[in-house]
Design an enzyme around this catalytic site. Structure first.
Site: not given
Ligand code: ACM
Length: 678
Positions: A309
């Site tokens: 992310e």
């Molecule tokens: C995650 O849920 N970004 C590992």
């Protein structure tokens, strides 16, 4: 509190083999049983080491606690002891992912033998033996049995995020005990995040000094936990999330970031812009020293670098980073992150470790020894395997989604896209990890978010793929859940302490009736509700409401729903089930009147008043439906449509909670309107 035990009698009558969890790969129940009495003793033959001695002491304490018999903690002689343990040889000094964990346990009416290639199998076999000890009219006994057992997957993990909310070391330890009881073998410690940096660094002290609000583990704490876990056959894999999810690092070291700062610890949830600067040599110099320090602290061969992310906004906005990308022909942020991962992998490897990262780190030109952890789905496992990478599954095992155990249980690592892999490729799928993300978790309620549902995941990862029967799983998880409480976990008893605080009175019985049939909203429902209400949830928002306290899965609602299905299937001839259902419905109908005085004087409970009223209305509707049915009448159409409208309303989340009995009552209402038996 009145307890109506829907469905228990039949389940117990049909019991054939002992209620083990996870189920062994092979079990043969034989005639006879081994009585456990005061003279019960354990001997160690074959390989011995201090860890085995400690395991036997723990085992004897467990048996003593379960039976009330104060057993001698002296080791016996192999030719005389009741249980003889034999490990062929030592396991590795640092537990490796692919060590043999198998064992065989043979119990006859005269004694028991537990054999394993190394102590890891012995640890698992002792847990099995403990689960086999059952109360009998004349004491305690273990059925005569032969068990040949080994795990289906070598990687059976639990990740705990201790960064969004700090989780005290003693709480981690009791969860390690829970993992050991379920034969899990990897504790993945998510130690850094935007909201907190949770371990002491001696090389870069401002990481914990400025990034943790004073809540971090010392290196001595970490060593203690690693020892504790090793004693129980559990590896400890640290995660330091980079280059994103890293704001807490930048409070002390803003020069690591891709924008000047200054930075504060994040106090809300979500994805944030700050990310490490992958273009500066100083970033790698810092990380080299840091990873070196942590590689030394954590002996496990694997080292998790996160990698998930990264939104790239700081990279887009930094002209020097753009210049670097242009000069190095890095066409987009994904390519820039791949460049970062390549550099980090070399550092991790230089310090003797194997790199793990979340899906996003997957890139064909990384060395094939890295491991991909998928939070996005089985497709990532398949993509990784086709490129020759090993992987572990966490998609479908997110405990913070508040799913029922059945949904996790159905999530097989080798299903979906991974089912079409060749046997060699499937071999690259190492297993899975349950993930406890901690936006809404503290030391007080974390056990109830992890247990007992994680036992279903543990079984999915240990037992043969064809072990899928839900009734069996739920029956065994119930047994195991209480055993986990006796081991020191607080997932069931913790609720009462929280209810008592909310109620401000010792009489929480009416509140308990409501608490037993509601569940927290699923997935990101809590975020959505806050967004809709224009609220921002913060890391210091107290987690002391009903939604923070109740179990993620209502056992009572599940059983009630099964009972309604049974009764409908019997065309309402099953009187004893109907009697139970009526008793339950009456209790719900009358509960709001009992609960009102408590709700009226509690600030923390005001929000749940509509739920209490709806539960009463559901109870009344269910009873009316049964009255129509029992009198052979068809419920009037306008009554039916009125009830269905109320039920639809009752299904909507309120105070971040769902009333889980609404669908079963809807079935009763519909059955009464279709009733034409009169
Ligand atoms: C995650 O849920 N970004 C590992």
């Amino acid at each position: 509190m009145l307890c109506i035990a829907f469905g228990y009698a039949t389940a117990q009558e049909s019991r054939e083999s002992p209620d083990l969890m996870p189920l062994p790969s092979s079990i043969q129940v034989q005639a006879g049983r081994l009585l456990i009495n005061q003279s019960f003793s354990v001997a160690i033959s074959g390989h011995n080491e201090p860890r085995l001695g400690r395991a036997v002491q723990r085992f004897l304490r467990d048996i003593t606690r379960e039976t009330g018999m104060l057993l001698s903690t002296q080791l016996g002689e192999p030719d005389k002891a009741t249980l003889v343990i034999h490990a062929d040889q030592a396991s590795k000094a640092v537990q490796d992912a692919d060590e043999d964990e198998s064992y065989t346990l043979e119990v006859t009416s005269t004694g028991a033998k537990l054999n394993a290639p190394n102590p890891l199998g012995i640890l698992h076999g002792l847990e099995t033996f403990s689960q086999l000890v059952a109360i009998a009219p004349d004491g305690f006994a273990v059925p005569a049995t032969r068990i040949d057992d080994k795990p289906r997957f070598i990687w059976r993990g639990l990740m705990i995020d201790v960064s969004r909310h700090f989780v005290p070391l003693n709480v981690i330890k009791r969860n390690i005990d829970g993992m050991a009881a379920l034969k899990m073998n990897v504790f993945h410690w998510h130690l850094s995040e935007n909201q907190g940096f949770r371990i002491e660094s001696k090389a870069y002290t401002k990481l914990q000094e400025l990034g943790s609000d004073g809540m971090f583990y010392t290196q001595a704490d970490a060593r203690e936990l690693i020892e504790y876990a090793r004693d129980r056959g559990i590896r400890v894999v640290p995660e330091f999330d980079m280059p994103g999810h890293s704001t807490a690092w930048f409070v002390g070291y803003p020069e690591l970031a891709s924008a000047p700062g200054p930075y504060q610890i994040e106090r809300t949830w979500g994805i944030f812009d700050p990310a490490m600067d992958p273009t500066k040599e100083s970033t790698y110099k810092f990380l080299d020293k840091f990873i070196g320090e942590m590689s030394h602290l954590f002996p496990d061969p694997y080292f998790h670098i996160g990698g998930d992310e990264v939104n790239g906004k700081q990279w887009d906005a930094n002209p020097k980073i753009q210049e670097f990308m242009h000069a190095h022909r890095l066409s987009d942020n994904h390519a820039l992150q791949a460049y970062f991962n390549t550099r980090i992998q070399k550092i991790v490897s230089k310090h003797g470790k194997i790199m793990i990262g979340w899906d996003e780190v997957l890139a064909p030109d990384l060395p094939k020894d890295i491991v991909i952890q998928s939070w996005r789905g089985q497709k990532s496992l398949a993509d990784a395997a086709r490129l020759g990478f090993r992987s572990i599954l966490s998609f479908g095992y997110y405990l913070d989604y508040m799913w029922p155990a059945s949904q996790h249980y159905a999530n097989d690592p080798l299903s979906g896209d991974a089912a079409s892999l060749t046997p060699e490729q499937q071999h690259l799928v190492l297993g899975g990890e349950a993930c406890m993300w901690s936006e809404y978790v503290t030391g007080e309620n974390i056990d109830s978010r992890i247990w007992p549902r994680t036992a279903a995941i543990a079984e999915r990862l240990w037992s043969p793929q064809n072990v899928t029967d839900l009734d069996s799983m739920y029956r065994r998880i119930e047994d195991e859940s209480w055993r986990l409480e006796r081991l020191g976990l607080t997932h069931r008893t913790g609720l009462n302490a929280m209810l008592r605080r909310m109620a401000g009175t010792a009489d929480v019985s009416a509140l308990g009736v409501l608490a037993d049939v509601v569940e927290p909203v699923k997935g990101y429902g809590r975020e959505q509700a806050a967004l809709d209400a224009g609220l921002t949830l913060k890391s210091d928002t107290p987690l002391n409401r009903l939604v923070d306290s109740v179990a993620p899965e209502s056992e009572l609602a599940r059983r009630f729903s099964n009972a309604v299905d049974t009764m409908i299937a019997s065309h309402f001839h099953d009187r004893s089930t109907e009697d139970q259902i009526r008793a339950q419905l009456s209790m719900w109908r009358d509960n709001d009147a009992r609960l009102q005085p408590v709700l009226q004087r509690s600030y923390l409970l005001q929000q749940v008043e509509p739920l209490s009223q709806e539960l009463s209305a559901l109870g009344a509707a269910g009873l009316q439906a049964l009255d129509f049915i029992d009198k052979g009448q068809t419920a009037p159409a306008d009554w039916k449509s009125q009830q269905l409208a109320s039920i639809e309303q009752a299904k909507k989340p309120q105070a971040d909670l769902l009333l889980m009995v609404a669908p079963a009552i809807q079935k009763l209402v519909e059955a009464s309107a279709n009733n034409n038996q009169g």
